[in-house]
Write an enzyme that holds these catalytic residues in place. Sequence first.
Site, PDB file in Angstrom:
ATOM      1  N   HIS A  88       0.830  -1.208   0.000  1.00  0.00           N
ATOM      2  CA  HIS A  88       0.000   0.000   0.000  1.00  0.00           C
ATOM      3  C   HIS A  88       0.863   1.256   0.000  1.00  0.00           C
ATOM      4  O   HIS A  88       1.798   1.364   0.796  1.00  0.00           O
ATOM      5  CB  HIS A  88      -0.913   0.017   1.239  1.00  0.00           C
TER       6      HIS A  88
ATOM      7  N   GLU B 214      -9.105   4.938  -4.236  1.00  0.00           N
ATOM      8  CA  GLU B 214      -9.235   4.770  -2.791  1.00  0.00           C
ATOM      9  C   GLU B 214      -8.786   6.008  -2.027  1.00  0.00           C
ATOM     10  O   GLU B 214      -9.265   6.259  -0.928  1.00  0.00           O
ATOM     11  CB  GLU B 214      -8.445   3.546  -2.347  1.00  0.00           C
TER      12      GLU B 214
ATOM     13  N   PHE C 169       1.599   4.056   7.245  1.00  0.00           N
ATOM     14  CA  PHE C 169       0.303   4.178   7.904  1.00  0.00           C
ATOM     15  C   PHE C 169      -0.762   3.606   6.979  1.00  0.00           C
ATOM     16  O   PHE C 169      -0.832   3.948   5.805  1.00  0.00           O
ATOM     17  CB  PHE C 169       0.013   5.663   8.182  1.00  0.00           C
TER      18      PHE C 169
ATOM     19  N   ILE D 214      -4.866   2.874   6.416  1.00  0.00           N
ATOM     20  CA  ILE D 214      -6.246   3.149   6.805  1.00  0.00           C
ATOM     21  C   ILE D 214      -7.116   2.884   5.590  1.00  0.00           C
ATOM     22  O   ILE D 214      -6.670   3.084   4.453  1.00  0.00           O
ATOM     23  CB  ILE D 214      -6.405   4.604   7.303  1.00  0.00           C
TER      24      ILE D 214
ATOM     25  N   ALA E 140      -9.097   4.212   3.272  1.00  0.00           N
ATOM     26  CA  ALA E 140      -9.277   5.618   2.898  1.00  0.00           C
ATOM     27  C   ALA E 140     -10.571   5.870   2.140  1.00  0.00           C
ATOM     28  O   ALA E 140     -11.005   7.029   2.046  1.00  0.00           O
ATOM     29  CB  ALA E 140      -8.087   6.078   2.051  1.00  0.00           C
TER      30      ALA E 140
END
Length: 170
Positions: free
Chosen positions: A69, A85, A115, A117, A119
């Site tokens: 990612h 995303e 990090f 998440i 999104a």
Amino acid sequence: MPPPGLSRLNTADDEAARSALHEACASRAWGDRILAGRPYATTDALCAASDAAMAELTADDLAEAVAGHPPIGRPKPGDPTSHREQSGMAGASAALKAELLELNLAYQDKFGHTFLICASGRTGEQMRDALRHRIDNTPEQEREIVRVELGKINRIRLTRIAEHAEGDAG
């Protein structure tokens, strides 16, 4: 009858299916577990298998998944999934982007990975606020939050794979 993409995933040879699953999640262990469960009757069954596989991933498996990612605010060039995303960052100010970069670097220094998440549907400010909050977590707390966030991302991506016809940009 399963949706067209799910039918393709169910009947694809292992190499083609593994490649499609890698687009959803970079963890080989996760992909192997999903492959072993084929065929799936419904998208919900595929997503349930994903959830079960996520629960079994080791810390190393999670690290492999996270490595696939890009950082928030820096989607992979030429990757429509990454851009879609992270669309909540599209209108972000230069100041917000700079703050996210600084927070991302601090997070990476502390936890040793980007990090992560889910999104989708979040604004740049919401992602920044989550990052500010989560940077104070312990590595153990953060690993479990990452597991949950990755599970959400996988469900979105798997649903997209399962429900789109061949040739559909989706």
